[in-house]
Scaffold this motif. Sequence first.
Motif, PDB file in Angstrom:
ATOM      1  N   ALA A 135       4.961  13.998 -19.405  1.00  0.00           N
ATOM      2  CA  ALA A 135       5.099  12.610 -19.855  1.00  0.00           C
ATOM      3  C   ALA A 135       3.734  12.069 -20.283  1.00  0.00           C
ATOM      4  CB  ALA A 135       5.673  11.748 -18.738  1.00  0.00           C
ATOM      5  N   PRO A 136       3.687  11.237 -21.317  1.00  0.00           N
ATOM      6  CA  PRO A 136       2.407  10.657 -21.739  1.00  0.00           C
ATOM      7  C   PRO A 136       1.870   9.723 -20.657  1.00  0.00           C
ATOM      8  CG  PRO A 136       4.229   9.608 -22.896  1.00  0.00           C
ATOM      9  CD  PRO A 136       4.807  10.783 -22.158  1.00  0.00           C
ATOM     10  N   PRO A 137       0.562   9.667 -20.466  1.00  0.00           N
ATOM     11  CA  PRO A 137      -0.005   8.799 -19.423  1.00  0.00           C
ATOM     12  C   PRO A 137       0.233   7.330 -19.731  1.00  0.00           C
ATOM     13  CG  PRO A 137      -1.733   9.665 -20.838  1.00  0.00           C
ATOM     14  CD  PRO A 137      -0.480  10.387 -21.217  1.00  0.00           C
ATOM     15  N   SER A 138       0.362   6.539 -18.691  1.00  0.00           N
ATOM     16  CA  SER A 138       0.527   5.092 -18.866  1.00  0.00           C
ATOM     17  C   SER A 138       0.092   4.385 -17.596  1.00  0.00           C
ATOM     18  CB  SER A 138       1.990   4.745 -19.180  1.00  0.00           C
ATOM     19  OG  SER A 138       2.837   5.108 -18.102  1.00  0.00           O
ATOM     20  N   LEU A 163       0.822  -1.217   0.000  1.00  0.00           N
ATOM     21  CA  LEU A 163       0.000   0.000   0.000  1.00  0.00           C
ATOM     22  C   LEU A 163       0.858   1.270   0.000  1.00  0.00           C
ATOM     23  CD1 LEU A 163      -2.688  -1.117   2.610  1.00  0.00           C
ATOM     24  CD2 LEU A 163      -2.837  -1.221   0.108  1.00  0.00           C
ATOM     25  N   HIS A 164       1.909   1.280   0.806  1.00  0.00           N
ATOM     26  CA  HIS A 164       2.788   2.451   0.857  1.00  0.00           C
ATOM     27  C   HIS A 164       3.437   2.669  -0.506  1.00  0.00           C
ATOM     28  CE1 HIS A 164       6.328   4.911   1.850  1.00  0.00           C
ATOM     29  NE2 HIS A 164       5.626   5.336   2.887  1.00  0.00           N
ATOM     30  N   GLU A 165       3.913   1.574  -1.109  1.00  0.00           N
ATOM     31  CA  GLU A 165       4.525   1.667  -2.430  1.00  0.00           C
ATOM     32  C   GLU A 165       3.526   2.142  -3.469  1.00  0.00           C
ATOM     33  OE1 GLU A 165       4.711  -0.831  -0.308  1.00  0.00           O
ATOM     34  OE2 GLU A 165       6.594  -1.956  -0.476  1.00  0.00           O
ATOM     35  N   LEU A 166       2.255   1.767  -3.310  1.00  0.00           N
ATOM     36  CA  LEU A 166       1.213   2.214  -4.224  1.00  0.00           C
ATOM     37  C   LEU A 166       1.075   3.736  -4.182  1.00  0.00           C
ATOM     38  CD1 LEU A 166      -1.171   1.315  -6.124  1.00  0.00           C
ATOM     39  CD2 LEU A 166      -2.620   1.483  -4.099  1.00  0.00           C
ATOM     40  N   GLY A 167       1.067   4.294  -2.959  1.00  0.00           N
ATOM     41  CA  GLY A 167       0.979   5.740  -2.823  1.00  0.00           C
ATOM     42  C   GLY A 167       2.164   6.447  -3.442  1.00  0.00           C
ATOM     43  N   VAL A 168       3.356   5.908  -3.233  1.00  0.00           N
ATOM     44  CA  VAL A 168       4.573   6.496  -3.807  1.00  0.00           C
ATOM     45  C   VAL A 168       4.519   6.451  -5.334  1.00  0.00           C
ATOM     46  CG1 VAL A 168       7.071   6.194  -4.054  1.00  0.00           C
ATOM     47  CG2 VAL A 168       6.006   5.988  -1.797  1.00  0.00           C
ATOM     48  N   ALA A 169       4.160   5.288  -5.878  1.00  0.00           N
ATOM     49  CA  ALA A 169       4.110   5.126  -7.333  1.00  0.00           C
ATOM     50  C   ALA A 169       3.077   6.055  -7.957  1.00  0.00           C
ATOM     51  CB  ALA A 169       3.795   3.673  -7.686  1.00  0.00           C
ATOM     52  N   ALA A 170       1.962   6.271  -7.262  1.00  0.00           N
ATOM     53  CA  ALA A 170       0.919   7.146  -7.796  1.00  0.00           C
ATOM     54  C   ALA A 170       1.408   8.580  -7.898  1.00  0.00           C
ATOM     55  CB  ALA A 170      -0.324   7.066  -6.913  1.00  0.00           C
ATOM     56  N   VAL A 171       2.127   9.055  -6.876  1.00  0.00           N
ATOM     57  CA  VAL A 171       2.673  10.412  -6.922  1.00  0.00           C
ATOM     58  C   VAL A 171       3.704  10.533  -8.037  1.00  0.00           C
ATOM     59  CG1 VAL A 171       4.064  12.119  -5.676  1.00  0.00           C
ATOM     60  CG2 VAL A 171       2.203  10.920  -4.506  1.00  0.00           C
ATOM     61  N   ASP A 172       4.570   9.536  -8.163  1.00  0.00           N
ATOM     62  CA  ASP A 172       5.572   9.571  -9.231  1.00  0.00           C
ATOM     63  C   ASP A 172       4.907   9.645 -10.609  1.00  0.00           C
ATOM     64  OD1 ASP A 172       7.723   9.510  -7.523  1.00  0.00           O
ATOM     65  OD2 ASP A 172       8.022   7.342  -7.663  1.00  0.00           O
ATOM     66  N   ALA A 173       3.844   8.853 -10.800  1.00  0.00           N
ATOM     67  CA  ALA A 173       3.144   8.853 -12.088  1.00  0.00           C
ATOM     68  C   ALA A 173       2.458  10.191 -12.335  1.00  0.00           C
ATOM     69  CB  ALA A 173       2.122   7.714 -12.124  1.00  0.00           C
ATOM     70  N   LEU A 174       1.877  10.761 -11.290  1.00  0.00           N
ATOM     71  CA  LEU A 174       1.177  12.039 -11.443  1.00  0.00           C
ATOM     72  C   LEU A 174       2.150  13.167 -11.759  1.00  0.00           C
ATOM     73  CD1 LEU A 174      -1.346  13.758 -11.333  1.00  0.00           C
ATOM     74  CD2 LEU A 174      -1.080  13.909  -8.846  1.00  0.00           C
ATOM     75  N   VAL A 175       3.251  13.233 -11.025  1.00  0.00           N
ATOM     76  CA  VAL A 175       4.229  14.298 -11.256  1.00  0.00           C
ATOM     77  C   VAL A 175       4.826  14.166 -12.652  1.00  0.00           C
ATOM     78  CG1 VAL A 175       6.460  15.238 -10.522  1.00  0.00           C
ATOM     79  CG2 VAL A 175       4.723  14.655  -8.816  1.00  0.00           C
ATOM     80  N   ALA A 176       5.056  12.938 -13.101  1.00  0.00           N
ATOM     81  CA  ALA A 176       5.564  12.730 -14.461  1.00  0.00           C
ATOM     82  C   ALA A 176       4.577  13.273 -15.488  1.00  0.00           C
ATOM     83  CB  ALA A 176       5.821  11.238 -14.703  1.00  0.00           C
ATOM     84  N   ALA A 177       3.287  13.034 -15.256  1.00  0.00           N
ATOM     85  CA  ALA A 177       2.257  13.554 -16.165  1.00  0.00           C
ATOM     86  C   ALA A 177       2.227  15.075 -16.136  1.00  0.00           C
ATOM     87  CB  ALA A 177       0.895  12.991 -15.778  1.00  0.00           C
ATOM     88  N   MET A 178       2.415  15.653 -14.959  1.00  0.00           N
ATOM     89  CA  MET A 178       2.424  17.102 -14.825  1.00  0.00           C
ATOM     90  C   MET A 178       3.607  17.722 -15.567  1.00  0.00           C
ATOM     91  SD  MET A 178       1.328  17.123 -10.800  1.00  0.00           S
ATOM     92  CE  MET A 178       2.205  18.619 -10.441  1.00  0.00           C
ATOM     93  N   GLU A 179       4.674  16.935 -15.703  1.00  0.00           N
ATOM     94  CA  GLU A 179       5.872  17.424 -16.391  1.00  0.00           C
ATOM     95  C   GLU A 179       5.852  17.102 -17.884  1.00  0.00           C
ATOM     96  OE1 GLU A 179       8.986  15.622 -14.125  1.00  0.00           O
ATOM     97  OE2 GLU A 179       8.886  17.132 -12.528  1.00  0.00           O
TER      98      GLU A 179
END
Length: 335
Positions: free
Chosen positions: A309-312, A291-307
């Motif tokens: 990066a194409p969604p995936s 669960l903790h890793e899920l939260g971390v991965a979600a933030v990483d994916a969101l920040v990448a999209a904000m910068e």
Amino acid sequence: MDVAEAAGVSKATVSKVLSGSQELSVRPETRRRIRDAAQALGYRPHSGARALAGASTHALALLVPALANPTYVTIARGTYQRARELGYLSLLAEDFHGQEADEAFSDLVQEGRVDGLLVASARPGHPLVDVLSRSRVPHVFLNRAVEGSGRNVTMDVALSSVTALNHLHSLGHSSIGHLAGPPGIAPSDTRKKAFVRHAQTLGLAAAPTVSGDFTEDGGVAAALELLTQTEKGQAPITALYTSSLAQAIGAMGAIRSLGLRVPEDISVVGNDDLPIAGHLHPPLTTVAMPLHELGVAAVDALVAAMEGAPPSDVVVPTEPRLIARGSTAPPRGRV
């Protein structure tokens, strides 16, 4: 009549004030007049315009379906810590399934009050899903996938059922029931299907399922239904696997209310692991999800999209793991 005309200023001044820009020197009373006019006219600044104006909030919002569900405490901790590391503040809000809540989060998106959204409450038919599909605001869905969105951050939920069943089967159980979550919730449906499929693979004598809320009360109701309505000729259930830790706590109470014991009469495995699991009586065997890793991965994916990066879609690589405690044991007659 537009806001500029009502406030007696130029459209450029209105744009600067309502986007939060501090570059323009405007008297406080003029700012107040512009905001009052905007409110009276029901004006909402476009989130894209705010972004073009450089009005970043450095804030992310995590929307969870229920603050009472301890699962989301661990997820929220992961999102908060990772957001701080990346220079963002992670806000937490509960989706309480009301019209006011839906409107509030639609406003949050449309008015650009946050830089991105982490949505863990993508229930079927949620108005926010439709709003986000038409919005330029970066967002990801976590723990509950939205089919076709291409921006889901999930775990290997199916493997949690396999892990629980393998443990109970290794102890000698052949009649195992599953307390699923509410129908229509992606992780619950996935977990249930995997349970039924792997039970068939193992050749279990019985693998009935009942759906219920992820709460303690949901666990009580579902466990009582499974344990008191065994079909004619069906082997008595000797073990239960639940969809949440809260359900497991309720199920243990239901078992005791029937005059049965855990694990002597019924073994119990709960999904997700929290410190309280080790302090129950007996201590609860769980399938620990990342669960903790899920939260971390979600933030990483969101920040990448904000910068840009194409969604995936992202699947957290950490696999579920069994934490064996005192709530599971061989069925009666097995050593």
